[in-house]
Design an enzyme around this catalytic site. Structure first.
Site, short mmCIF file in Angstrom:
data_model
loop_
_atom_site.label_atom_id
_atom_site.label_comp_id
_atom_site.label_asym_id
_atom_site.label_seq_id
_atom_site.Cartn_x
_atom_site.Cartn_y
_atom_site.Cartn_z
N SER A 14 -75.53 17.76 18.98
CA SER A 14 -75.41 18.86 19.94
C SER A 14 -74.07 19.58 19.81
CB SER A 14 -75.56 18.32 21.37
OG SER A 14 -74.53 17.39 21.65
N GLY A 15 -73.20 19.06 18.97
CA GLY A 15 -71.87 19.66 18.83
C GLY A 15 -71.87 20.85 17.89
N THR A 17 -70.29 21.30 14.89
CA THR A 17 -70.55 20.96 13.49
C THR A 17 -71.96 20.41 13.32
OG1 THR A 17 -68.27 20.22 13.55
CG2 THR A 17 -69.45 19.87 11.51
N SER A 38 -78.06 13.02 20.77
CA SER A 38 -77.11 13.51 21.78
C SER A 38 -77.28 12.64 23.02
CB SER A 38 -77.38 14.97 22.14
OG SER A 38 -76.69 15.31 23.33
N ARG A 39 -76.18 12.21 23.59
CA ARG A 39 -76.28 11.45 24.83
C ARG A 39 -76.59 12.40 25.98
NH1 ARG A 39 -70.47 9.28 24.63
NH2 ARG A 39 -70.38 11.52 24.28
N CYS A 158 -60.92 20.55 7.78
CA CYS A 158 -60.27 21.86 7.73
C CYS A 158 -58.77 21.58 7.64
CB CYS A 158 -60.59 22.67 8.97
SG CYS A 158 -61.90 22.00 9.99
N1 LIG Z 1 -65.59 18.74 7.63
C1 LIG Z 1 -65.44 19.88 8.26
O1 LIG Z 1 -65.34 20.95 7.67
C2 LIG Z 1 -65.38 19.85 9.71
C3 LIG Z 1 -65.25 21.03 10.44
C4 LIG Z 1 -65.23 20.93 11.76
C5 LIG Z 1 -65.32 19.68 12.34
N2 LIG Z 1 -65.40 18.58 11.59
C6 LIG Z 1 -65.52 17.27 12.15
O2 LIG Z 1 -66.84 17.15 12.67
C7 LIG Z 1 -66.81 16.26 13.77
C8 LIG Z 1 -67.46 16.92 14.97
O3 LIG Z 1 -66.68 18.03 15.42
P1 LIG Z 1 -67.26 19.06 16.44
O4 LIG Z 1 -66.24 20.10 16.61
O5 LIG Z 1 -68.64 19.46 16.01
O6 LIG Z 1 -67.34 18.16 17.76
P2 LIG Z 1 -68.10 18.46 19.12
O7 LIG Z 1 -68.57 19.87 19.18
O8 LIG Z 1 -67.24 17.92 20.21
O9 LIG Z 1 -69.42 17.56 19.02
C9 LIG Z 1 -69.33 16.17 19.04
C10 LIG Z 1 -70.73 15.58 19.21
O10 LIG Z 1 -70.65 14.16 19.28
C11 LIG Z 1 -71.35 13.66 20.43
N3 LIG Z 1 -70.53 12.56 20.93
C12 LIG Z 1 -69.30 12.61 21.52
N4 LIG Z 1 -68.81 11.38 21.76
C13 LIG Z 1 -69.76 10.51 21.31
C14 LIG Z 1 -69.87 9.10 21.29
N5 LIG Z 1 -68.88 8.33 21.76
N6 LIG Z 1 -70.99 8.54 20.78
C15 LIG Z 1 -72.01 9.29 20.32
N7 LIG Z 1 -71.98 10.67 20.31
C16 LIG Z 1 -70.86 11.26 20.81
C17 LIG Z 1 -71.47 14.84 21.39
O11 LIG Z 1 -72.71 14.90 22.06
P3 LIG Z 1 -73.09 13.99 23.33
O12 LIG Z 1 -71.82 13.87 24.17
O13 LIG Z 1 -74.19 14.73 24.01
O14 LIG Z 1 -73.55 12.68 22.76
C18 LIG Z 1 -71.50 16.03 20.43
O15 LIG Z 1 -72.85 16.27 19.99
C19 LIG Z 1 -65.33 15.91 13.99
O16 LIG Z 1 -65.06 14.67 13.38
C20 LIG Z 1 -64.59 17.03 13.29
O17 LIG Z 1 -63.32 16.63 12.85
C21 LIG Z 1 -65.46 18.64 10.29
#
Ligand SMILES: NC(=O)c1ccc[n+]([C@@H]2O[C@H](COP(=O)([O-])OP(=O)(O)OC[C@H]3O[C@@H](n4cnc5c(N)ncnc54)[C@H](OP(=O)(O)O)[C@@H]3O)[C@@H](O)[C@H]2O)c1
Length: 163
Positions: A14-15, A17, A38-39, A158
């Site tokens: 749901s996030g 990324t 997604s929780r 990034c």
């Molecule tokens: N490689 C790249 O280019 C790139 C770019 C951007 C981000 N990233 C990485 O991608 C990851 C996600 O970033 P984002 O910005 O997409 O984050 P985000 O929008 O905050 O989304 C995080 C997701 O994880 C879930 N979540 C949160 N805590 C959790 C837990 N303890 N257990 C299970 N699910 C959990 C949340 O949904 P629920 O709370 O509903 O479960 C949500 O769907 C990060 O590690 C970030 O560093 C990588």
């Protein structure tokens, strides 16, 4: 891979990324999207959270637990959990279960366990040094051959130059 496609699950779907990852996977001819967790939105249609995916999938968000994912009989799990330090709870168990794990966080990017203290402010060195050795940094320009058979891939982030 019964259908000739890899069955994939996105954890943290749901996030920001996770949503972009879903879009890419739904367009991928070699992938069958088996689950998206997604929780907060468990049971909701994915397209309610990511309206750009309306008409692309009728899947609903599922349980964000390792047991629930294992029941889906997936081949590959993408972890799109918040930065940083959440994936470390998931990777060893999924890896031990024989799944391919692709982690978008920084938790397995660095090889030196002590570097996590220095660069990410962890209180202790990385607790899985053996898994760090097995993780392949997901930059095809550098590791194309290793990536073909990798079971644990740490996706680059990034990177911003230090001021
Ligand atoms: N490689 C790249 O280019 C790139 C770019 C951007 C981000 N990233 C990485 O991608 C990851 C996600 O970033 P984002 O910005 O997409 O984050 P985000 O929008 O905050 O989304 C995080 C997701 O994880 C879930 N979540 C949160 N805590 C959790 C837990 N303890 N257990 C299970 N699910 C959990 C949340 O949904 P629920 O709370 O509903 O479960 C949500 O769907 C990060 O590690 C970030 O560093 C990588």
């Amino acid at each position: 891979m019964a259908s000739g496609k890899y069955r994939a699950c996105v954890v943290g779907a749901s996030g920001v990324t996770g949503g972009e990852l879903l879009r890419l996977l739904l367009n991928h001819p070699g992938i069958e999207l088996a689950c998206a967790t997604s929780r907060e939105f468990k049971g909701e249609y994915i397209f309610r959270v990511h309206p750009n995916l309306r008409g692309r999938t009728n899947l609903t968000f599922s349980d964000s637990t390792i047991d629930a994912i294992l029941k889906k009989e997936v081949d590959v799990v993408f972890l799109a959990l918040p930065p940083h330090g959440q994936s470390i709870e998931w990777v060893p168990k999924l890896y031990e279960a024989g799944l391919t794990v692709i982690d978008l966080s920084a938790d397995f990017r660095l090889k030196d366990p002590n570097a996590y203290v220095e660069w990410y402010g962890w209180e202790k060195p990385h607790p899985y040094p053996d898994l760090l050795k097995k993780a392949v940094y997901g930059l095809p320009e550098l590791h194309r051959e290793e990536l073909r058979n990798a079971k644990l891939i740490a996706v680059p982030g990034c990177m911003q130059p230090q001021p």
